[in-house]
Design an enzyme around this catalytic site. Sequence first.
Site, PDB file in Angstrom:
ATOM      1  N   TYR A 152       0.845  -1.209   0.000  1.00 33.83           N
ATOM      2  CA  TYR A 152       0.000   0.000   0.000  1.00 33.83           C
ATOM      3  C   TYR A 152       0.881   1.259   0.000  1.00 33.83           C
ATOM      4  CZ  TYR A 152      -4.346   2.591   0.759  1.00 33.83           C
ATOM      5  OH  TYR A 152      -5.435   3.434   0.623  1.00 33.83           O
ATOM      6  N   LYS A 159      -2.953   8.661   2.944  1.00 35.04           N
ATOM      7  CA  LYS A 159      -4.230   8.523   3.677  1.00 35.04           C
ATOM      8  C   LYS A 159      -4.087   9.033   5.112  1.00 35.04           C
ATOM      9  CE  LYS A 159      -6.956   6.604   0.559  1.00 35.04           C
ATOM     10  NZ  LYS A 159      -7.945   7.428  -0.149  1.00 35.04           N
TER      11      LYS A 159
END
Length: 254
Positions: A152, A159
Site C-alpha cells: 500500500y 491517507k
Amino acid sequence: MMKNKVGLVMGMANEYSIAYGISKSLINNGANILFTAQSDRFKQKITDMEEFKNNKVFICDVSDDNNIEQLFSSIKQEYGSIDFIVHSIAFSDRKELQGKYYNTSRSNFLNAMDISCYSLTKVCQYASSVMNNGGSIVTLTYYGSEKTVPNYNVMGVVKAALESSVRYLASDLGEFNIRVNAVSAGPIKTLASSGVGEFSKVLDYEKNRSPLQRNITKEEVGNVCTFLLSEFSSGITGEIIHVDCGCNTVGIKF
Ligand code: NAD
C-alpha cells in the site's frame, strides 16, 4: 434520509467504484446527485449507466485548480447551493504500489498527495460559499494509514495526511455548520485497488480475520456514507469511521 438534498459525488469510475455504492444508497434515500468525472472518457461511463443517464456530470480533474474553481462556479450558477459532497478520489502510479515503500519517487509522492489528499482541501475552500447550513462532506480512507499493509506504500502515508486533513477541515468549517468526516472502508475490488500489488491476498486476509468473517461491500460503505451525509449524523464531524466488518479492531487472531 436525503429527501430534498442535492449534492456532488466525485470519483465514480464504473459500477465497481465505491462511489457507485454510495450513489445508489443516496438515490435510494431520496437524494439528487450531480457527478464529476476526471475526463470525457469517465463521463461517458457514467452517462452510459441506465440509472444515471439523466444526471448532470461535470468534468473535473482535481489536479487542476482551475477545474475545481470552474466546477464550483458552475454549480453556484446552475444550482445555487448544495447539501453534500462525496470525495472518492485517489491516485498513485501503480508501479509504486508494490515492493518497498522507500523506493517511492519524489514525483509520485507529490502527485499521489496532490490528487488523493490536497484535492479535498481545495474542494473545501469552496464549501462555505456553495454549501447550505448543515452541509456534510465525506471522503474515503483505508486502514493502511494506521498500520503498514504490504504494497500500500505511499498511499498509506497519503491517507494518514488525508485523515489529519479531515480533522483540520472539520475544525475550519464547523462555524458554518458544515461537517467533514472520512469513512475507512475495508478492502473492495475496484479499478483503483486492483493497482495495489497482491490485493487479492489482502481481501483473503481481511476476510479470514474479520469478526464478521467476510469482506465489506460497497453497498454497506454507501449506507454509512449516506448516514454521515444526512441530518441523522448532525453531531458527528472530524471523525474517521471504520466500515470494515470489524477488521481494524482485531489485534491477534489464532
Ligand atoms: P475507483 O478507481 O473506482 O475510484 C477512484 C476514482 O478516482 C476514479 O473515479 C478516478 O477517475 C478518480 N481520480 C483519479 N485521479 C483523478 C483526478 N486527477 N481527478 C479526478 N478524479 C480522479 O476506486 P475506489 O476503490 O472506488 O476508490 C475510491 C476511494 O476509496 C479512493 O479514495 C480509495 O483510496 C478509497 N478506498 C478504496 C478502498 C478499496 O479497497 N477499494 C478501500 C478504502 C478506501
